[in-house]
Design an enzyme around this catalytic site. Structure first.
Site, PDB file in Angstrom:
ATOM      1  N   SER A 150     -49.901   4.923  14.093  1.00  0.00           N
ATOM      2  CA  SER A 150     -50.810   5.545  15.065  1.00  0.00           C
ATOM      3  C   SER A 150     -51.996   6.182  14.349  1.00  0.00           C
ATOM      4  O   SER A 150     -53.132   6.111  14.818  1.00  0.00           O
ATOM      5  CB  SER A 150     -50.070   6.623  15.867  1.00  0.00           C
ATOM      6  OG  SER A 150     -48.996   6.060  16.566  1.00  0.00           O
ATOM      7  N   LYS A 159     -49.455  18.792  13.658  1.00  0.00           N
ATOM      8  CA  LYS A 159     -50.924  18.691  13.687  1.00  0.00           C
ATOM      9  C   LYS A 159     -51.418  18.441  15.102  1.00  0.00           C
ATOM     10  O   LYS A 159     -50.666  17.977  15.966  1.00  0.00           O
ATOM     11  CB  LYS A 159     -51.385  17.595  12.731  1.00  0.00           C
ATOM     12  CG  LYS A 159     -50.719  16.277  12.975  1.00  0.00           C
ATOM     13  CD  LYS A 159     -51.143  15.240  11.966  1.00  0.00           C
ATOM     14  CE  LYS A 159     -50.445  13.935  12.351  1.00  0.00           C
ATOM     15  NZ  LYS A 159     -50.487  12.906  11.428  1.00  0.00           N
TER      16      LYS A 159
END
Ligand code: PNS
Length: 167
Positions: A134, A47
């Site tokens: 994250s 991604k």
């Protein structure tokens, strides 16, 4: 006769988009276990990352600057090939909750098939960061939530710049 290895080298691979205090906890522990540690930031992501490879490397470098035996690098391709190039004996992975387990075991198994001489070592992050990721940091930061306690100061600053200083 092969020359005996004089130092034990480990690689901590990851996306580090961005590096968090959970990563730092694992990297610090790895730096105590191994003579030399490479934090290896992957350039290949499925991604779109929030931060470029150069930014992710820069943040990790700033965060690791006090760890004298830790170097930060980027890589692409197979992590075991990178580890072999660096002469590493181990891949260090942080294992947080049960949710990490299946993916990490799949990767550890595949990496062992590909390079049996490179060992996967799982380290447990500090409980304060057991559920930190994250992705969560990015989501909360972009919605204006407080994340300063979860990331190194340098990352916090860059996150603020990235999300328009909404915190
Ligand atoms: O921080 P992440 O996203 O959990 O890190 C995943 C990473 C980078 C460690 C993993 O995707 C990886 O090792 N990528 C390199 C490509 C590779 O070797 N793939 C096969 C692993 S089984």
């Amino acid at each position: 006769m092969t020359t005996p290895r004089t130092e034990r080298i480990a690689v901590c691979p990851g996306s580090f988009d961005p590096i968090t205090e959970g990563h730092m906890d694992v990297i610090r522990r790895a730096s105590q276990m191994f003579e030399r540690v490479f934090v290896a930031v992957t350039g290949d992501l499925d991604k779109e990352p929030m931060f470029s490879v150069a930014e992710r490397v820069a943040m990790a470098r700033e965060a690791c600057q006090d760890l004298s035996n830790v170097a930060v690098d980027s890589f692409s391709g197979l992590v075991v090939e990178y580890a072999k190039r660096q002469g590493a004996v181990a891949l260090i992975k942080g294992l947080r909750a049960v949710s990490d387990f299946e993916r990490e075991m799949q990767m550890a198994w595949m990496n062992r098939q590909l390079a049996p001489e490179v060992y996967t070592v799982f380290l447990v992050p500090h409980p304060d960061y057991a559920f930190l990721s994250s992705s969560l940091v990015k989501e909360v930061a972009s919605l204006g939530g407080e994340v300063s306690q979860f990331v190194p100061a340098t990352v916090f600053k860059r996150l603020q710049d990235k999300v328009g200083g909404s915190q």
